[in-house]
Write a protein that holds these residues in place. Structure first.
Motif, PDB file in Angstrom:
ATOM      1  N   ILE A  14       0.837  -1.080   0.027  1.00  0.00           N
ATOM      2  CA  ILE A  14       0.180   0.295   0.075  1.00  0.00           C
ATOM      3  C   ILE A  14       0.901   1.248  -0.053  1.00  0.00           C
ATOM      4  N   PHE A  15       0.566   2.218  -0.911  1.00  0.00           N
ATOM      5  CA  PHE A  15       1.285   3.622  -1.017  1.00  0.00           C
ATOM      6  C   PHE A  15       1.082   4.307   0.104  1.00  0.00           C
ATOM      7  N   VAL A  16       1.802   4.838   0.884  1.00  0.00           N
ATOM      8  CA  VAL A  16       1.157   5.924   1.944  1.00  0.00           C
ATOM      9  C   VAL A  16       1.946   7.292   1.945  1.00  0.00           C
ATOM     10  N   GLY A  17       1.315   8.395   2.082  1.00  0.00           N
ATOM     11  CA  GLY A  17       1.882   9.613   2.001  1.00  0.00           C
ATOM     12  C   GLY A  17       2.198  10.381   2.935  1.00  0.00           C
ATOM     13  N   THR A  18       2.993   9.352   4.221  1.00  0.00           N
ATOM     14  CA  THR A  18       3.674   9.750   4.997  1.00  0.00           C
ATOM     15  C   THR A  18       4.816  10.449   4.861  1.00  0.00           C
ATOM     16  N   ARG A  19       5.340  11.477   5.438  1.00  0.00           N
ATOM     17  CA  ARG A  19       6.421  12.300   5.253  1.00  0.00           C
ATOM     18  C   ARG A  19       7.230  12.311   6.527  1.00  0.00           C
ATOM     19  N   ARG A  20       8.520  12.547   6.592  1.00  0.00           N
ATOM     20  CA  ARG A  20       9.507  12.578   7.549  1.00  0.00           C
ATOM     21  C   ARG A  20       9.163  13.219   8.698  1.00  0.00           C
ATOM     22  N   THR A  21       8.509  14.185   8.801  1.00  0.00           N
ATOM     23  CA  THR A  21       8.204  15.264   9.716  1.00  0.00           C
ATOM     24  C   THR A  21       6.640  14.792  10.257  1.00  0.00           C
ATOM     25  N   ASP A  22       6.160  13.910   9.849  1.00  0.00           N
ATOM     26  CA  ASP A  22       4.824  13.164  10.633  1.00  0.00           C
ATOM     27  C   ASP A  22       5.314  12.440  11.795  1.00  0.00           C
ATOM     28  N   PRO A  23       4.335  12.243  12.747  1.00  0.00           N
ATOM     29  CA  PRO A  23       4.336  11.574  13.729  1.00  0.00           C
ATOM     30  C   PRO A  23       4.781  10.109  13.347  1.00  0.00           C
ATOM     31  N   HIS A  24       5.975   9.496  13.972  1.00  0.00           N
ATOM     32  CA  HIS A  24       6.434   8.045  13.738  1.00  0.00           C
ATOM     33  C   HIS A  24       6.930   8.062  12.520  1.00  0.00           C
ATOM     34  N   GLY A  25       7.233   9.091  11.811  1.00  0.00           N
ATOM     35  CA  GLY A  25       8.076   9.256  10.407  1.00  0.00           C
ATOM     36  C   GLY A  25       9.496   9.358  10.451  1.00  0.00           C
ATOM     37  N   GLU A  26      10.050   9.443  11.485  1.00  0.00           N
ATOM     38  CA  GLU A  26      11.556   9.829  11.456  1.00  0.00           C
ATOM     39  C   GLU A  26      12.297   8.665  10.922  1.00  0.00           C
ATOM     40  N   PHE A  27      11.954   7.456  11.316  1.00  0.00           N
ATOM     41  CA  PHE A  27      13.008   6.377  10.781  1.00  0.00           C
ATOM     42  C   PHE A  27      12.496   5.564   9.596  1.00  0.00           C
ATOM     43  N   LEU A  28      11.335   6.011   8.849  1.00  0.00           N
ATOM     44  CA  LEU A  28      10.720   5.230   7.814  1.00  0.00           C
ATOM     45  C   LEU A  28      11.536   5.282   6.744  1.00  0.00           C
ATOM     46  N   THR A  29      11.611   4.280   5.963  1.00  0.00           N
ATOM     47  CA  THR A  29      12.351   4.194   4.466  1.00  0.00           C
ATOM     48  C   THR A  29      11.259   4.090   3.567  1.00  0.00           C
ATOM     49  N   HIS A  30      11.938   3.747   2.154  1.00  0.00           N
ATOM     50  CA  HIS A  30      11.013   3.996   1.031  1.00  0.00           C
ATOM     51  C   HIS A  30      10.038   2.615   1.253  1.00  0.00           C
ATOM     52  N   PHE A  31      10.372   1.582   1.603  1.00  0.00           N
ATOM     53  CA  PHE A  31       9.640   0.177   1.823  1.00  0.00           C
ATOM     54  C   PHE A  31      10.004  -0.251   3.207  1.00  0.00           C
ATOM     55  N   ASP A  32       8.818  -0.417   3.951  1.00  0.00           N
ATOM     56  CA  ASP A  32       8.786  -0.921   5.265  1.00  0.00           C
ATOM     57  C   ASP A  32       7.490  -1.744   5.221  1.00  0.00           C
TER      58      ASP A  32
END
Length: 303
Positions: free
Chosen positions: A191-209
């Protein structure tokens, strides 16, 4: 992504995909007979006047034209860079999965709107010709807030028609909503998700998780995770993409009616203007795209 931004059930151990930002993976289209195609995106209508393939081809032309333009603005140069990275991530997802195994989380917010446009712009090489579409639509899911804005719901409904979305709505919390969605759509693997780095819990996300243990298992794909707030608005405004009207009223991050307010950083000098026949005075706010600082984006959110 807004109002359904939580990524607390996401594993952050996956290595970010390697991208090649030198060339966008868009279908090369001859725009010679349609030189105006990339100038203005038509406003969403009550129903589509074109099939999915035609819509995706039009958007591909717009994005392609934007990337080929020699912009003097440092902001737009940054948007071009982020656009190329996002297109590469989307193309990687299309290599890993069949189109029918992909879905997109869409709630009408600005971030997932950028994602949706880039996703559709990437699809022409992966779709059959227009004559073979027969009402084909894009898998999508909308997890609503407890008290949704009617303006957001109206915009989402318009996007369903304009962008050919087969959208399923859920009003439960995030985890049970996705559990139901995957039970009802067992073909969906990512599923494609529009989360960005500055969103809550977005700090450590990568392109595929991949989701964490205890969550329904699927791959979350984050093509716009490294976009900045101003880059999001630079893209939408430069490509003339219609967006939810709340953003013109000073809202910068959309949640529900009980926890979302116009951003105080956008309050106009003078603060109050008389607008109502009964003499009620309302504060006036500048539009969301006039906000400059990323760290002020969520000042209008209670949580």
């Amino acid at each position: 992504m807004e109002n359904s931004t939580s990524s607390s059930g996401i594993s952050t151990t996956t290595t970010a995909t390697t991208t090649n930002s030198t060339s966008p993976p868009l279908q090369k289209i001859d725009a010679g007979q349609n030189s105006q195609a990339s100038d203005v995106a038509p406003a969403p209508s009550e129903g589509p006047e074109e099939d999915l393939y035609t819509t995706c081809t039009r958007l591909s032309l717009q994005v392609q034209s934007f990337l080929e333009t020699d912009h003097s603005s440092e902001l737009l140069k940054g948007v071009q860079h982020q656009t190329r990275i996002s297109l590469d991530v989307i193309e990687e997802a299309l290599r890993r999965y069949k189109l029918e195994n992909l879905s997109i989380s869409f709630n009408g917010g600005k971030d997932c709107l950028v994602l949706l446009i880039l996703f559709l712009a990437s699809l022409p090489p992966h779709l059959p010709p227009s004559a073979e579409q027969k009402g084909r639509k894009i898998n999508s899911v909308y997890v609503t807030t407890t008290y949704p804005f009617p303006q957001v719901d109206d915009f989402v409904q318009t996007c369903i028609a304009t962008y050919h979305l087969s959208l399923t709505r859920y009003s439960q919390p995030m985890k049970p909503s996705f559990e139901r969605y995957l039970q009802e759509n067992p073909n969906v693997q990512a599923i494609f998700v529009g989360t960005r780095r500055t969103d809550p819990h977005g700090e450590f996300l990568t392109h595929f998780d991949v989701t964490d243990h205890g969550w329904p298992k699927f791959m979350r794909v984050h093509p716009v995770v490294d976009w900045g707030y101003r880059e999001v608005w630079g893209f939408l405004r430069e490509l003339h993409i219609p967006y939810c009207i709340l953003y013109d009223m000073g809202y910068t991050s959309l949640g529900g009616t009980k926890d979302t307010h116009p951003n105080p950083a956008l309050l106009e000098d003078g603060t109050e203007v008389q607008e109502c026949p009964d003499g009620e005075r309302k504060r006036k706010f500048r539009p969301a795209y006039e906000l400059v600082e990323d760290d002020q984006e969520r000042l209008g959110r209670d949580r």
